[in-house]
Design an enzyme around this catalytic site. Sequence first.
Site, PDB file in Angstrom:
ATOM      1  N   ILE A  51       0.690  -1.255   0.050  1.00  0.00           N
ATOM      2  CA  ILE A  51       0.156  -0.195   0.537  1.00  0.00           C
ATOM      3  C   ILE A  51       0.824   1.401   0.037  1.00  0.00           C
ATOM      4  O   ILE A  51       1.379   1.139   0.801  1.00  0.00           O
ATOM      5  CB  ILE A  51      -0.593  -0.039   1.651  1.00  0.00           C
ATOM      6  CG1 ILE A  51      -1.409  -1.460   1.753  1.00  0.00           C
ATOM      7  CG2 ILE A  51      -1.821   0.839   1.702  1.00  0.00           C
ATOM      8  CD1 ILE A  51      -2.715  -1.578   2.574  1.00  0.00           C
ATOM      9  N   GLU A  52       1.182   1.750  -1.050  1.00  0.00           N
ATOM     10  CA  GLU A  52       2.124   3.166  -1.236  1.00  0.00           C
ATOM     11  C   GLU A  52       1.146   4.194  -0.782  1.00  0.00           C
ATOM     12  O   GLU A  52      -0.186   4.488  -0.289  1.00  0.00           O
ATOM     13  CB  GLU A  52       2.648   2.984  -3.018  1.00  0.00           C
ATOM     14  CG  GLU A  52       3.174   1.932  -2.919  1.00  0.00           C
ATOM     15  CD  GLU A  52       4.247   2.119  -4.497  1.00  0.00           C
ATOM     16  OE1 GLU A  52       3.804   3.034  -5.012  1.00  0.00           O
ATOM     17  OE2 GLU A  52       4.908   0.932  -4.231  1.00  0.00           O
ATOM     18  N   GLU A  63       4.195  -8.124   2.591  1.00  0.00           N
ATOM     19  CA  GLU A  63       4.539  -8.351   4.436  1.00  0.00           C
ATOM     20  C   GLU A  63       4.764  -8.262   5.323  1.00  0.00           C
ATOM     21  O   GLU A  63       3.540  -8.559   6.527  1.00  0.00           O
ATOM     22  CB  GLU A  63       6.173  -9.000   3.956  1.00  0.00           C
ATOM     23  CG  GLU A  63       6.343  -9.690   3.101  1.00  0.00           C
ATOM     24  CD  GLU A  63       6.874  -8.718   1.867  1.00  0.00           C
ATOM     25  OE1 GLU A  63       6.537  -7.484   1.804  1.00  0.00           O
ATOM     26  OE2 GLU A  63       8.323  -9.032   1.568  1.00  0.00           O
ATOM     27  N   CYS A  95      12.066  -6.842   1.983  1.00  0.00           N
ATOM     28  CA  CYS A  95      13.244  -5.918   1.970  1.00  0.00           C
ATOM     29  C   CYS A  95      13.642  -5.803   3.649  1.00  0.00           C
ATOM     30  O   CYS A  95      12.932  -6.685   4.573  1.00  0.00           O
ATOM     31  CB  CYS A  95      12.528  -3.951   2.344  1.00  0.00           C
ATOM     32  SG  CYS A  95      11.222  -3.853   3.552  1.00  0.00           S
ATOM     33  N   CYS A  98      11.202  -5.436   6.113  1.00  0.00           N
ATOM     34  CA  CYS A  98      10.277  -6.252   6.411  1.00  0.00           C
ATOM     35  C   CYS A  98      10.649  -7.719   6.835  1.00  0.00           C
ATOM     36  O   CYS A  98      10.170  -8.733   8.547  1.00  0.00           O
ATOM     37  CB  CYS A  98       9.604  -7.104   5.647  1.00  0.00           C
ATOM     38  SG  CYS A  98       8.297  -5.567   5.072  1.00  0.00           S
TER      39      CYS A  98
END
Length: 139
Positions: A51-52, A63, A95, A98
């Site tokens: 969700i940007e 994640e 990343c 996460c």
Amino acid sequence: MIKTSVADCGYKELTEKAKEAMENAYCPYSGYRVGAAVMTSDGDIYTGCNIENGSYGASNCAERTAVFKAVSEGKRKITAVAICTDEGGETPFPCGICRQVLSEFCAPDAKVIICDGKNNCYSSELAELLPYSFQFNKI
Ligand code: THU
């Protein structure tokens, strides 16, 4: 890390749920859709997507969306994680943030299945992705 397939990874349903969750990705800035699914110790599955945000740093990875959904429902033990991206997409290795978030709620031997959009699927364990993770001594 072992190269496998959705059919053979041992977590076919979890991986398919991650792919389904990807359909809800909100990623107008990167155009990179990601879906994730986590299995909790009772066998339940929680899914999430990336969700940007127009303020890029406020974005959330798939994640973490899935982990936070599980934890907010009272599930704190995650045994397996699946991560998928779109047709043709690069491998969505989680990343660093996460990996750290997963390490809070996963045992080191939790399975992590990572599928790109080119029919490549990898099976790993959290300890391989994040060795020597930081753990705060819980009181
Ligand atoms: N992203 C994830 O959701 N998970 C990953 O494993 C890698 C990256 C997202 C964050 C951002 O919305 C987009 O992919 C590009 O970095």
